[in-house]
Write a protein that holds these residues in place. Structure first.
Motif, PDB file in Angstrom:
ATOM      1  N   PRO A 141       9.329  12.190  -6.465  1.00 49.61           N
ATOM      2  CA  PRO A 141       8.037  12.145  -5.767  1.00 49.61           C
ATOM      3  C   PRO A 141       7.853  10.855  -4.971  1.00 49.61           C
ATOM      4  CG  PRO A 141       7.743  13.033  -7.970  1.00 49.61           C
ATOM      5  CD  PRO A 141       9.151  12.525  -7.901  1.00 49.61           C
ATOM      6  N   ARG A 142       8.256   9.722  -5.543  1.00 50.64           N
ATOM      7  CA  ARG A 142       8.145   8.449  -4.810  1.00 50.64           C
ATOM      8  C   ARG A 142       9.066   8.454  -3.601  1.00 50.64           C
ATOM      9  NH1 ARG A 142      10.266   2.953  -4.980  1.00 50.64           N
ATOM     10  NH2 ARG A 142       8.608   1.550  -4.322  1.00 50.64           N
ATOM     11  N   ALA A 143      10.272   9.005  -3.768  1.00 52.15           N
ATOM     12  CA  ALA A 143      11.199   9.081  -2.639  1.00 52.15           C
ATOM     13  C   ALA A 143      10.605   9.908  -1.504  1.00 52.15           C
ATOM     14  CB  ALA A 143      12.528   9.674  -3.092  1.00 52.15           C
ATOM     15  N   VAL A 144       9.959  11.018  -1.845  1.00 45.53           N
ATOM     16  CA  VAL A 144       9.320  11.854  -0.821  1.00 45.53           C
ATOM     17  C   VAL A 144       8.267  11.055  -0.062  1.00 45.53           C
ATOM     18  CG1 VAL A 144       7.806  13.840  -0.454  1.00 45.53           C
ATOM     19  CG2 VAL A 144       9.779  14.041  -1.990  1.00 45.53           C
ATOM     20  N   LYS A 145       7.444  10.319  -0.794  1.00 41.89           N
ATOM     21  CA  LYS A 145       6.371   9.524  -0.178  1.00 41.89           C
ATOM     22  C   LYS A 145       6.958   8.488   0.792  1.00 41.89           C
ATOM     23  CE  LYS A 145       2.318   6.787  -1.560  1.00 41.89           C
ATOM     24  NZ  LYS A 145       1.590   6.211  -2.718  1.00 41.89           N
ATOM     25  N   LEU A 146       7.995   7.801   0.365  1.00 39.73           N
ATOM     26  CA  LEU A 146       8.623   6.785   1.209  1.00 39.73           C
ATOM     27  C   LEU A 146       9.293   7.402   2.433  1.00 39.73           C
ATOM     28  CD1 LEU A 146      10.155   4.726  -1.714  1.00 39.73           C
ATOM     29  CD2 LEU A 146       8.505   3.813  -0.075  1.00 39.73           C
ATOM     30  N   LEU A 147      10.000   8.503   2.228  1.00 32.80           N
ATOM     31  CA  LEU A 147      10.736   9.134   3.324  1.00 32.80           C
ATOM     32  C   LEU A 147       9.793   9.716   4.374  1.00 32.80           C
ATOM     33  CD1 LEU A 147      13.534  10.728   1.183  1.00 32.80           C
ATOM     34  CD2 LEU A 147      13.921   9.100   3.037  1.00 32.80           C
ATOM     35  N   ALA A 158       0.818  -1.216   0.000  1.00 36.12           N
ATOM     36  CA  ALA A 158       0.000   0.000   0.000  1.00 36.12           C
ATOM     37  C   ALA A 158       0.840   1.249   0.000  1.00 36.12           C
ATOM     38  CB  ALA A 158      -0.919   0.002   1.222  1.00 36.12           C
ATOM     39  N   ILE A 159       2.061   1.148   0.567  1.00 38.65           N
ATOM     40  CA  ILE A 159       2.937   2.317   0.649  1.00 38.65           C
ATOM     41  C   ILE A 159       3.945   2.321  -0.487  1.00 38.65           C
ATOM     42  CG2 ILE A 159       4.729   3.417   2.039  1.00 38.65           C
ATOM     43  CD1 ILE A 159       3.242   2.495   4.497  1.00 38.65           C
ATOM     44  N   THR A 160       4.548   1.167  -0.744  1.00 39.98           N
ATOM     45  CA  THR A 160       5.658   1.139  -1.686  1.00 39.98           C
ATOM     46  C   THR A 160       5.246   0.811  -3.103  1.00 39.98           C
ATOM     47  OG1 THR A 160       6.064  -1.210  -1.300  1.00 39.98           O
ATOM     48  CG2 THR A 160       7.137   0.341   0.190  1.00 39.98           C
ATOM     49  N   ALA A 186      13.667   4.338  -0.867  1.00 41.91           N
ATOM     50  CA  ALA A 186      13.718   5.784  -1.114  1.00 41.91           C
ATOM     51  C   ALA A 186      15.056   6.184  -1.720  1.00 41.91           C
ATOM     52  CB  ALA A 186      13.472   6.543   0.185  1.00 41.91           C
ATOM     53  N   LEU A 187      16.143   5.648  -1.156  1.00 40.35           N
ATOM     54  CA  LEU A 187      17.471   5.979  -1.675  1.00 40.35           C
ATOM     55  C   LEU A 187      17.644   5.452  -3.095  1.00 40.35           C
ATOM     56  CD1 LEU A 187      19.667   5.347   1.496  1.00 40.35           C
ATOM     57  CD2 LEU A 187      18.797   7.519   0.616  1.00 40.35           C
ATOM     58  N   ALA A 188      17.053   4.284  -3.374  1.00 41.52           N
ATOM     59  CA  ALA A 188      17.112   3.746  -4.737  1.00 41.52           C
ATOM     60  C   ALA A 188      16.313   4.613  -5.697  1.00 41.52           C
ATOM     61  CB  ALA A 188      16.585   2.308  -4.754  1.00 41.52           C
ATOM     62  N   ALA A 189      15.236   5.214  -5.228  1.00 36.23           N
ATOM     63  CA  ALA A 189      14.446   6.113  -6.079  1.00 36.23           C
ATOM     64  C   ALA A 189      15.204   7.410  -6.369  1.00 36.23           C
ATOM     65  CB  ALA A 189      13.101   6.425  -5.413  1.00 36.23           C
ATOM     66  N   ILE A 190      15.992   7.880  -5.386  1.00 35.98           N
ATOM     67  CA  ILE A 190      16.785   9.093  -5.579  1.00 35.98           C
ATOM     68  C   ILE A 190      17.969   8.827  -6.494  1.00 35.98           C
ATOM     69  CG2 ILE A 190      18.285  10.775  -4.419  1.00 35.98           C
ATOM     70  CD1 ILE A 190      16.464  10.487  -1.955  1.00 35.98           C
ATOM     71  N   ASN A 191      18.645   7.706  -6.261  1.00 34.74           N
ATOM     72  CA  ASN A 191      19.849   7.369  -7.027  1.00 34.74           C
ATOM     73  C   ASN A 191      19.700   5.987  -7.660  1.00 34.74           C
ATOM     74  OD1 ASN A 191      21.508   9.712  -6.352  1.00 34.74           O
ATOM     75  ND2 ASN A 191      21.506   8.892  -4.274  1.00 34.74           N
ATOM     76  N   PRO A 192      18.880   5.851  -8.695  1.00 38.22           N
ATOM     77  CA  PRO A 192      18.680   4.544  -9.326  1.00 38.22           C
ATOM     78  C   PRO A 192      19.926   4.080 -10.060  1.00 38.22           C
ATOM     79  CG  PRO A 192      17.617   6.251 -10.610  1.00 38.22           C
ATOM     80  CD  PRO A 192      18.108   6.913  -9.347  1.00 38.22           C
ATOM     81  N   ALA A 193      20.001   2.778 -10.242  1.00 43.27           N
ATOM     82  CA  ALA A 193      21.165   2.207 -10.926  1.00 43.27           C
ATOM     83  C   ALA A 193      21.045   2.379 -12.443  1.00 43.27           C
ATOM     84  CB  ALA A 193      21.272   0.716 -10.582  1.00 43.27           C
ATOM     85  N   ASP A 194      22.181   2.238 -13.097  1.00 39.16           N
ATOM     86  CA  ASP A 194      22.253   2.161 -14.560  1.00 39.16           C
ATOM     87  C   ASP A 194      21.739   3.396 -15.280  1.00 39.16           C
ATOM     88  OD1 ASP A 194      23.230  -0.434 -14.225  1.00 39.16           O
ATOM     89  OD2 ASP A 194      21.207  -1.266 -14.203  1.00 39.16           O
ATOM     90  N   ALA A 242      14.430  16.384   2.678  1.00 34.99           N
ATOM     91  CA  ALA A 242      14.587  17.742   2.154  1.00 34.99           C
ATOM     92  C   ALA A 242      15.157  17.715   0.736  1.00 34.99           C
ATOM     93  CB  ALA A 242      15.486  18.558   3.074  1.00 34.99           C
ATOM     94  N   LEU A 243      16.154  16.866   0.511  1.00 34.77           N
ATOM     95  CA  LEU A 243      16.753  16.747  -0.819  1.00 34.77           C
ATOM     96  C   LEU A 243      15.724  16.313  -1.851  1.00 34.77           C
ATOM     97  CD1 LEU A 243      19.236  16.542  -2.749  1.00 34.77           C
ATOM     98  CD2 LEU A 243      19.474  14.178  -1.968  1.00 34.77           C
ATOM     99  N   ALA A 244      15.004  15.226  -1.549  1.00 33.59           N
ATOM    100  CA  ALA A 244      14.023  14.699  -2.497  1.00 33.59           C
ATOM    101  C   ALA A 244      12.897  15.704  -2.728  1.00 33.59           C
ATOM    102  CB  ALA A 244      13.461  13.381  -1.983  1.00 33.59           C
ATOM    103  N   THR A 245      12.535  16.452  -1.692  1.00 27.65           N
ATOM    104  CA  THR A 245      11.449  17.420  -1.811  1.00 27.65           C
ATOM    105  C   THR A 245      11.798  18.534  -2.785  1.00 27.65           C
ATOM    106  OG1 THR A 245      10.623  16.963   0.427  1.00 27.65           O
ATOM    107  CG2 THR A 245      10.055  19.091  -0.535  1.00 27.65           C
ATOM    108  N   TYR A 246      12.990  19.158  -2.616  1.00 28.31           N
ATOM    109  CA  TYR A 246      13.305  20.262  -3.532  1.00 28.31           C
ATOM    110  C   TYR A 246      13.640  19.765  -4.924  1.00 28.31           C
ATOM    111  CZ  TYR A 246      18.539  20.336  -3.516  1.00 28.31           C
ATOM    112  OH  TYR A 246      19.869  20.076  -3.695  1.00 28.31           O
ATOM    113  N   LYS A 247      14.152  18.549  -5.028  1.00 29.28           N
ATOM    114  CA  LYS A 247      14.428  17.993  -6.350  1.00 29.28           C
ATOM    115  C   LYS A 247      13.139  17.640  -7.092  1.00 29.28           C
ATOM    116  CE  LYS A 247      19.030  17.645  -6.654  1.00 29.28           C
ATOM    117  NZ  LYS A 247      19.814  18.217  -7.776  1.00 29.28           N
ATOM    118  N   SER A 248      12.064  17.354  -6.347  1.00 31.47           N
ATOM    119  CA  SER A 248      10.801  16.976  -6.989  1.00 31.47           C
ATOM    120  C   SER A 248      10.158  18.139  -7.737  1.00 31.47           C
ATOM    121  CB  SER A 248       9.819  16.446  -5.939  1.00 31.47           C
ATOM    122  OG  SER A 248       9.298  17.500  -5.145  1.00 31.47           O
TER     123      SER A 248
END
Length: 453
Positions: free
Chosen positions: A238-244, A196-198, A223-231, A262-268
């Motif tokens: 926005p997803r990172a904000v929701k998770l954090l 329901a959350i993720t 959340a960290l994977a959403a901010i810095n995804p691989a490859d 804070a990082l994910a919020t301003y980056k969104s």
């Protein structure tokens, strides 16, 4: 597994040691601790791996009382870890081990207590040091569980003291591991997450599993994977904000969680860029950016106000950004705060020229060049060290590239440009470097034009 449990008392994520400004990755420390514990046949759990709703207090106290072994990591002078260690010492006479990073400065009150040290190289732990610490800790674990000696100073100095017991006694001896608390049993299944959350679906049996709340660790990792995804995939801020936000409900006072939110919020940039920046300011306020000695908080506060200046052109935003990066740079002597400070000094130099303040402009311009040279001095030796993390290396190389651009060093500029471009990192990181380079070129060109007018 032996049926025994070990509770690790430790922060998670990256934390700043306020005595020297160093940032330590406690997750890297925990990975080694967990390996040593499991090598001894003991189940290992940290507070962020316990599924629970609301605050962590109840399962934490249960683990401090009932865990067969507790390992407390005092690195970065973690007040919560010290408090929990004290609670454990009051509840149990033995089976408690203290560890700390090698530059931990012993307070007087623990000077007589054995502390196992490990050494961070930058944020992480080197391979050889990890192997040495893992072996030393595994030996300490075996001794603590086998010898059943008193290591609590409370029970050592008050030898007639009896450990407390829960009110309900078991009528018959239970098999090994049967006395574990609900918190420990839930922790054994911490990999299960809440769809329901993720938005993720757990694999396994078709039979419905008992609903468990998501762990702070599971949410934070996603959340960290959403901010810095691989490859090189695009980030999902926005997803990172929701998770954090969910992590923060469980860990409201954790500075690392607040910083990442804070990082994910301003980056969104949602609902728009300026509103997102102002919300990031609100998120950071509890960390006391006006008085903090945490370079990570200062760097974020500076980044937010730098972007607010770009949005609103208010001198107060520019001054706030410069003050934050300046304090962070002189506290930590790091290249991240330094390269941003140099850019903002050049920016203020241009504003001084526009206001007719030639001497002030020259002072800021000269200081910007001096700081870039200092950044090159600090960062170049690190660039010669191999790093398996491409994102960490990218920011280091991007900083050297920007310093070369600001200093007019064409040879260094070409070298670092080629290396940065070859690194496989999220696209927003490449875009961010190129955008910063464009801004710096335009800034220096406009400064020269105003100076010659």
């Amino acid at each position: 597994m032996s049926g025994k449990t070990c509770f690790v008392v430790q922060g998670f994520g990256k934390k700043t040691d306020y005595t020297d400004g160093r940032v330590l990755d406690l997750d890297a420390s925990y990975a080694i601790i967990k390996e040593a514990v499991e090598a001894a046949g003991v189940e290992c759990i940290r507070a962020d791996e316990i599924p629970h709703t609301g605050m962590i207090d109840l399962p934490m106290y249960e683990m401090l009382l009932q865990a067969d072994l507790v390992i407390a990591d005092l690195s970065t002078y973690n007040v919560n870890a010290a408090f929990e260690l004290g609670v454990r010492y009051g509840l149990r006479p033995g089976a408690t081990i203290i560890v700390a990073e090698s530059q931990f400065k012993y307070p007087f009150d623990v000077g007589h207590i054995v502390i196992l040290n490990y050494k961070h190289l930058g944020e992480d732990i080197g391979v050889q040091e990890a192997r040495r610490f893992r072996l030393a800790l595994a030996e300490a674990i075996r001794n603590a569980l086998a010898r059943k000696e008193t290591d609590s100073p409370v029970y050592t100095l008050l030898p007639d003291l009896q450990p407390p017991q829960r009110g309900i006694a078991r009528p018959t001896p239970a098999p090994a591991g049967a006395g574990r608390t609900v918190a420990v049993e839930s922790a054994a299944r911490f990999f299960q997450d809440a769809s329901a959350i993720t938005g993720d679906v757990a694999s396994g049996s078709d039979e419905a599993a008992p609903a468990l709340p998501p762990t702070a660790k599971a949410l934070l990792d996603q959340a960290l994977a959403a901010i810095n995804p691989a490859d090189g995939r695009p980030s999902d801020f926005p997803r990172a904000v929701k998770l954090l936000r969910e992590v923060r409900k469980q860990r409201p006072n954790d500075s690392f969680v607040v910083q990442q939110l804070a990082l994910a919020t301003y980056k969104s940039k949602l609902p728009d860029a300026e509103a997102a920046l102002l919300e990031a300011c609100r998120i950071l306020e509890p960390l006391g950016p006006a008085t903090t000695n945490d370079p990570e908080t200062l760097g974020l506060w500076g980044a937010v106000h730098k972007r607010l200046w770009e949005q609103r052109s208010r001198p107060a935003d520019l001054e706030e950004a410069i003050a934050s990066y300046q304090r962070g740079f002189y506290l930590k002597q790091d290249w991240y705060n330094g390269i941003n400070l140099a850019f903002l000094l050049d920016l203020r130099a241009r504003e001084w020229l526009r206001a007719g303040e030639h001497d002030e402009a020259v002072a800021d311009s000269v200081q910007a060049r001096r700081i870039r040279r200092e950044v090159v001095r600090l960062a170049t030796p690190l660039a010669d060290i191999a790093d398996d993390d491409p994102q960490k290396r990218f920011w280091l190389v991007a900083t050297l590239w920007e310093a070369a651009l600001g200093l007019g060093d064409d040879a260094a500029l070409a070298r670092w440009d080629a290396e940065a471009g070859a690194l496989k990192v999220p696209q927003w990181m490449h875009d961010s470097r190129q955008e910063q380079g464009r801004k710096l070129r335009e800034l220096l060109a406009s400064y020269r034009s105003l100076q010659s007018a």
